[in-house]
Design an enzyme around this catalytic site. Structure first.
Site, PDB file in Angstrom:
ATOM      1  N   PRO A 205      -5.356  -4.976  -1.753  1.00  0.00           N
ATOM      2  CG  PRO A 205      -6.298  -5.980   0.099  1.00  0.00           C
ATOM      3  CD  PRO A 205      -6.646  -5.306  -1.189  1.00  0.00           C
ATOM      4  CD  GLU A 206      -0.758  -4.705  -5.836  1.00  0.00           C
ATOM      5  OE1 GLU A 206       0.329  -5.119  -6.291  1.00  0.00           O
ATOM      6  OE2 GLU A 206      -1.205  -3.580  -6.090  1.00  0.00           O
TER       7      GLU A 206
END
Ligand SMILES: [Zn+2]
Length: 309
Positions: free
Chosen positions: A2-3
């Site tokens: 996840p960014e």
């Protein structure tokens, strides 16, 4: 992993927990917790009000009335919210990587490492199969000056590009431009997916040295970073394997990606086969035509060829 767009999507999806009190908390895997022992944390959180859910880079912060609880999702972390009496969804979905994943809010299982039970019967769950995630307890409200968070670079969506570059761009650096984009002390929140996408959009080869990226290209790159992050948020994140929105469903950005996850497939712009290699110790995909390492001539040529066909 996840960014920024995935964590931002999670933050928005967790709005129902704001204004609720934590009735009780359970922590299953002590080594994921930093800043407090599990038993102490359980005691400390009981009764605290969740004042706000915030994001800084890839970190998600619960601001409580006395303390702060910070989550980093690592590789496979998921934060889901189940309203009171929510039906758990045990149907499964085949993802692009061939793994079987739950469609809705996942039932509590061996990978569920934290549960916050709220005063309205809802619960927030932290699930992380590969356990690279972290739960950070910060006593008091001042999470911003905690060593892990204070060293983060600017938030890419907010910054004024010209003044940011003048102040922060390391013009003499001999690192690759991709390594710079991944450096969280330069920009907070960009990871492998959005770095590859921004480099493609701005026509810059990921291996190009930071020092040889021209000032006009730097501006173009930062504009591309904003564009790909905004698109990622609009599409509610990229689900490659484990990322889930708080309701347990997948993001829709994967289908929109131009290069990430597409090594060996034709470039969406010029049809050249995309190359997958390792740059800055990370799997990297780029188009050798649209992102030339030296002169910018090739791109112009490939555009002409496109018109002929
Ligand atoms: Zn191309």
């Amino acid at each position: 992993m996840p960014e920024l767009p995935e964590v931002e999507t999670i933050r928005r999806g967790l709005k129902p927990i704001v204004g609720r009190r934590i009735q009780s908390a359970e922590f299953g895997l002590p080594r994921l917790i930093l800043g407090a022992k599990a038993a102490e944390l359980t005691r400390r959180l009981q009764g605290q009000l969740i004042k706000a859910v915030l994001r800084r880079g890839k970190y998600l912060i619960l601001e409580l009335d006395k303390d702060s609880l910070v989550f980093h999702l690592g590789m496979t972390g998921q934060l889901t919210f189940a309203p009171a009496h929510a039906k758990e969804d045990t149907r499964f979905l085949r993802t692009v990587t061939g793994l079987q994943k739950a469609v809705g809010v996942h039932p509590v299982d061996a990978h569920t490492h934290a549960i916050l039970h709220l005063d309205n019967g809802g619960r927030m769950q932290f699930r992380d199969p590969r356990t690279f995630g972290k739960i950070l307890f910060i006593a008091g409200e001042d999470w911003k000056s905690h060593p892990r968070l204070s060293k983060l670079g600017d938030e890419p969506l907010d910054l004024k590009i010209e003044s940011f570059l003048a102040k922060n761009y390391p013009s003499d650096s001999k690192r690759s431009i991709k390594a710079l984009l991944l450096d969280q002390s330069f920009l907070a929140g960009v990871g492998n997916i959005y770095a590859d996408e921004a480099l493609f959009l701005s026509g810059i080869h990921p291996k190009k040295l930071v020092s040889s990226v021209k000032p006009a290209e730097r501006t173009c790159l930062l504009e591309a970073v904003k564009t790909v992050l905004r698109d990622g948020i609009r599409n509610q994140g990229t689900t490659f394997s484990d990322y889930r929105k708080p309701d347990g469903s997948s993001g829709k950005n994967f289908e929109r990606l131009k290069v990430y996850g597409r090594g060996g497939q034709p470039c969406r712009d010029c049809k050249t086969v995309l190359i997958k290699t390792v740059i800055a110790q990370r799997g990297t995909v780029f188009c050798p035509e649209c992102q030339p390492l030296s002169a910018g001539k090739k791109r112009a040529i490939s555009k002409t060829v496109d018109k002929v066909h």
